[in-house]
Scaffold this motif. Structure first.
Motif, PDB file in Angstrom:
ATOM      1  N   VAL A 155       0.842  -1.203   0.000  1.00 16.49           N
ATOM      2  CA  VAL A 155       0.000   0.000   0.000  1.00 16.49           C
ATOM      3  C   VAL A 155       0.879   1.255   0.000  1.00 16.49           C
ATOM      4  O   VAL A 155       0.638   2.199  -0.750  1.00 16.49           O
ATOM      5  N   TRP A 156       1.879   1.236   0.837  1.00 20.12           N
ATOM      6  CA  TRP A 156       2.864   2.320   0.843  1.00 20.12           C
ATOM      7  C   TRP A 156       4.122   1.813   0.143  1.00 20.12           C
ATOM      8  O   TRP A 156       4.898   1.047   0.711  1.00 20.12           O
ATOM      9  N   MET A 157       4.314   2.236  -1.086  1.00 17.14           N
ATOM     10  CA  MET A 157       5.464   1.772  -1.863  1.00 17.14           C
ATOM     11  C   MET A 157       6.742   2.491  -1.412  1.00 17.14           C
ATOM     12  O   MET A 157       6.688   3.530  -0.768  1.00 17.14           O
ATOM     13  N   PRO A 158       7.903   1.937  -1.789  1.00 14.02           N
ATOM     14  CA  PRO A 158       9.163   2.626  -1.482  1.00 14.02           C
ATOM     15  C   PRO A 158       9.137   4.047  -2.029  1.00 14.02           C
ATOM     16  O   PRO A 158       8.705   4.287  -3.143  1.00 14.02           O
ATOM     17  N   GLY A 159       9.578   4.993  -1.230  1.00 15.60           N
ATOM     18  CA  GLY A 159       9.563   6.394  -1.622  1.00 15.60           C
ATOM     19  C   GLY A 159       8.323   7.126  -1.142  1.00 15.60           C
ATOM     20  O   GLY A 159       8.326   8.355  -1.066  1.00 15.60           O
ATOM     21  N   HIS A 160       7.274   6.381  -0.799  1.00  8.59           N
ATOM     22  CA  HIS A 160       6.042   7.008  -0.332  1.00  8.59           C
ATOM     23  C   HIS A 160       6.263   7.732   0.988  1.00  8.59           C
ATOM     24  O   HIS A 160       6.888   7.197   1.899  1.00  8.59           O
ATOM     25  N   ARG A 161       5.749   8.943   1.076  1.00  9.34           N
ATOM     26  CA  ARG A 161       5.856   9.691   2.327  1.00  9.34           C
ATOM     27  C   ARG A 161       4.683   9.338   3.215  1.00  9.34           C
ATOM     28  O   ARG A 161       3.532   9.533   2.832  1.00  9.34           O
ATOM     29  N   ILE A 162       4.980   8.808   4.378  1.00 16.47           N
ATOM     30  CA  ILE A 162       3.893   8.400   5.270  1.00 16.47           C
ATOM     31  C   ILE A 162       3.466   9.603   6.114  1.00 16.47           C
ATOM     32  O   ILE A 162       4.161  10.621   6.135  1.00 16.47           O
ATOM     33  N   PRO A 163       2.310   9.505   6.787  1.00 18.90           N
ATOM     34  CA  PRO A 163       1.829  10.660   7.572  1.00 18.90           C
ATOM     35  C   PRO A 163       2.858  11.133   8.599  1.00 18.90           C
ATOM     36  O   PRO A 163       3.643  10.343   9.117  1.00 18.90           O
ATOM     37  N   PHE A 164       2.818  12.424   8.892  1.00 13.59           N
ATOM     38  CA  PHE A 164       3.728  12.991   9.902  1.00 13.59           C
ATOM     39  C   PHE A 164       3.394  12.434  11.276  1.00 13.59           C
ATOM     40  O   PHE A 164       2.286  11.953  11.520  1.00 13.59           O
ATOM     41  N   GLU A 165       4.352  12.564  12.152  1.00 12.02           N
ATOM     42  CA  GLU A 165       4.137  12.092  13.521  1.00 12.02           C
ATOM     43  C   GLU A 165       2.883  12.722  14.129  1.00 12.02           C
ATOM     44  O   GLU A 165       2.089  12.039  14.775  1.00 12.02           O
ATOM     45  N   THR A 166       2.723  14.024  13.920  1.00 10.60           N
ATOM     46  CA  THR A 166       1.572  14.700  14.521  1.00 10.60           C
ATOM     47  C   THR A 166       0.252  14.164  13.960  1.00 10.60           C
ATOM     48  O   THR A 166      -0.718  13.995  14.709  1.00 10.60           O
ATOM     49  N   GLU A 167       0.254  13.867  12.634  1.00  9.41           N
ATOM     50  CA  GLU A 167      -0.965  13.308  12.042  1.00  9.41           C
ATOM     51  C   GLU A 167      -1.297  11.949  12.628  1.00  9.41           C
ATOM     52  O   GLU A 167      -2.452  11.667  12.975  1.00  9.41           O
ATOM     53  N   LEU A 168      -0.256  11.092  12.717  1.00 12.02           N
ATOM     54  CA  LEU A 168      -0.499   9.755  13.261  1.00 12.02           C
ATOM     55  C   LEU A 168      -0.924   9.840  14.723  1.00 12.02           C
ATOM     56  O   LEU A 168      -1.791   9.087  15.164  1.00 12.02           O
ATOM     57  N   ALA A 169      -0.309  10.758  15.452  1.00  8.42           N
ATOM     58  CA  ALA A 169      -0.684  10.915  16.859  1.00  8.42           C
ATOM     59  C   ALA A 169      -2.155  11.282  16.974  1.00  8.42           C
ATOM     60  O   ALA A 169      -2.884  10.738  17.810  1.00  8.42           O
ATOM     61  N   ALA A 170      -2.596  12.186  16.097  1.00  8.89           N
ATOM     62  CA  ALA A 170      -4.014  12.564  16.120  1.00  8.89           C
ATOM     63  C   ALA A 170      -4.881  11.374  15.729  1.00  8.89           C
ATOM     64  O   ALA A 170      -5.906  11.097  16.360  1.00  8.89           O
ATOM     65  N   ARG A 171      -4.445  10.636  14.690  1.00 11.07           N
ATOM     66  CA  ARG A 171      -5.234   9.513  14.212  1.00 11.07           C
ATOM     67  C   ARG A 171      -5.397   8.442  15.281  1.00 11.07           C
ATOM     68  O   ARG A 171      -6.457   7.832  15.406  1.00 11.07           O
ATOM     69  N   TYR A 172      -4.324   8.176  16.030  1.00  9.88           N
ATOM     70  CA  TYR A 172      -4.391   7.136  17.062  1.00  9.88           C
ATOM     71  C   TYR A 172      -4.828   7.701  18.418  1.00  9.88           C
ATOM     72  O   TYR A 172      -4.933   6.965  19.381  1.00  9.88           O
ATOM     73  N   GLY A 173      -4.997   9.016  18.459  1.00  8.91           N
ATOM     74  CA  GLY A 173      -5.405   9.620  19.719  1.00  8.91           C
ATOM     75  C   GLY A 173      -4.385   9.449  20.815  1.00  8.91           C
ATOM     76  O   GLY A 173      -4.715   9.152  21.961  1.00  8.91           O
ATOM     77  N   CYS A 174      -3.097   9.584  20.457  1.00  6.01           N
ATOM     78  CA  CYS A 174      -2.038   9.412  21.454  1.00  6.01           C
ATOM     79  C   CYS A 174      -1.044  10.555  21.322  1.00  6.01           C
ATOM     80  O   CYS A 174      -1.174  11.420  20.452  1.00  6.01           O
ATOM     81  N   SER A 175      -0.040  10.551  22.171  1.00  6.89           N
ATOM     82  CA  SER A 175       0.945  11.625  22.128  1.00  6.89           C
ATOM     83  C   SER A 175       1.977  11.347  21.037  1.00  6.89           C
ATOM     84  O   SER A 175       2.118  10.223  20.559  1.00  6.89           O
TER      85      SER A 175
END
Lengths: 240, 240
Positions: free
Chosen positions: B25-45
């Motif tokens: 789904v995320w191929m090599p070179g793909h930029r994954i979500p920023f830390e802040t985005e993932l933190a918001a998505r998972y509801g964690c720090s």
DNA sequence: CAGTGGTCTAGACCACCGC
DNA sequence: CGGTGGTCTAGACCACTGG
């Protein structure tokens, strides 16, 4: 050997703990200071110490248990990737009967070939051993072993008549790194006889040089019947 | 395949990211979500996300750069331990001239032996390849390759006449795990001829099965002249 | 049941680097 | 310059476990 200047605090903690383990100051089983003690000693928060110790635990240097603390781990296998460290365990793990036989043991000044195998620049005294491992009565492996007496002086008075040097060394040396070389050879008449193969049969040769903080501890050359034995390994494209 | 129940939050994040990478789904070179985005998505720090991504970076799955973010790493070598992935690089790295020759290429329904090598339960179509690698004009290695067309359909129209399948596959498949088996065999007349050895000479055989999220991608059997070639590896007694 | 490690938080400051 | 990851803090609560 130049201080690599650990840039971050937890890297410095990692280096310090590693030095204590690889240098033999903290032997296997030794309980290292609690997180709170190390935090106080380094003047940092417990999280920083926890990060360092967690990393060392994942790397296999430590074992941690709640309540009882953190202890230096006993090296189980020299390599979790190539499961070739403790041959007895390797054999019994597959439900076969293990047997050991000593063929030769001698004390000598290191020959040029010995020094080459141990990567020693200076003259040294070594113990040379040749022995065999059997699985269900079948020859499993011929082992040719060199032990550097400068590092393991206790080997001078060890007969190795009833137990293989690998396990004994594992108990003598607190911690180590290993370098492996794998190749294939045609069995000469002697090796073929020992492994009950036809002369010329292909044999898998695994050579392992074990180090303790830059000093060569021992060199093992393990010859397996090539077609009966296989080394397995599993990898992801990582670098660790 | 049973969900391993990630007990902790950062382990769940690790699993999710890994699934996205290994699943393509995320191929090599793909930029994954920023830390802040993932933190918001998972509801964690952010610290929790940072721990997960730091671990995945150490494991070789990610590359992180300040300002530009975190991207999926391109697999460089299939194994940093056994440097046998890109044979051309292995040869040129030691200053020798590399040459490649295709001996055979064929499309076929997987034979029982093919299915065994790829660990396939079902019928499948495969491309079978036999080729050679040379170093300074000397035979270096004979490669027998199977490619699973169900996973890499593009292989059907690839000739492999001028370039080895290893490098081509590395560009086709986003990410993979590899299982290695190492053994020794006596060269038969054909193999001996190709490697310019005497029949019966000991050869080192490295077999590698490459997987992409449980599916077998390819199987390579590499035969080296046993006495001329050695595999090197260095280990600490870790478990990783 | 007390003390250890395991985990997580809600901040903070900094270095780096692409815009 | 602004936004990213890198690091660290000073707490917090919990699970586990040895005494």
């Amino acid at each position: 050997m130049m201080d690599p200047k650990p840039a971050t605090l937890h890297d410095r903690i990692i280096d310090d703990v590693k030095d204590n383990i690889l240098g033999g100051v903290w032997m296997p089983g030794h309980r290292i200071p609690f997180e709170t003690e190390l935090a106080a000693r380094y003047g940092c928060s417990r999280m920083t110490v926890n990060k360092a110790l967690t990393e060392l635990t994942k790397a296999g240097f430590l074992e941690r248990r709640r309540r009882s603390g953190t202890v230096v781990r006993r090296p189980r296998t020299q390599s979790a990737v190539l499961e070739i460290a403790d041959i007895e365990r390797e054999i019994t793990a597959t439900g076969r009967a293990y047997a050991y036989a000593l063929l030769f043991r001698g004390l000598r000044k290191a020959t040029p070939d010995d020094r080459d195998r141990l990567e020693l620049g200076e003259p040294a005294k070594v113990v040379g051993i040749r022995c065999m491992h059997f699985a269900d009565g079948e020859p499993f492996c011929v082992e040719e072993r060199l032990i550097n007496l400068a590092v393991v002086p206790a080997a001078e008075h060890e007969s190795f008549r009833d137990a293989a040097p690998g396990g004994w060394l594992l108990r003598q040396v607190p911690w180590s790194r290993a370098e492996h070389t794998i190749s294939a050879v045609n069995a000469d008449a002697e090796l073929a006889g020992l492994l009950r193969l036809k002369p010329g049969a292909a044999c898998l040769v695994v050579e392992r040089r074990t180090r303790l903080a830059e000093a060569s501890v021992t060199h093992a050359r393990l010859c397996y019947p090539g077609t009966k034995h296989q080394l397995m390994a599993q990898f992801t494209p990582s670098g660790r």
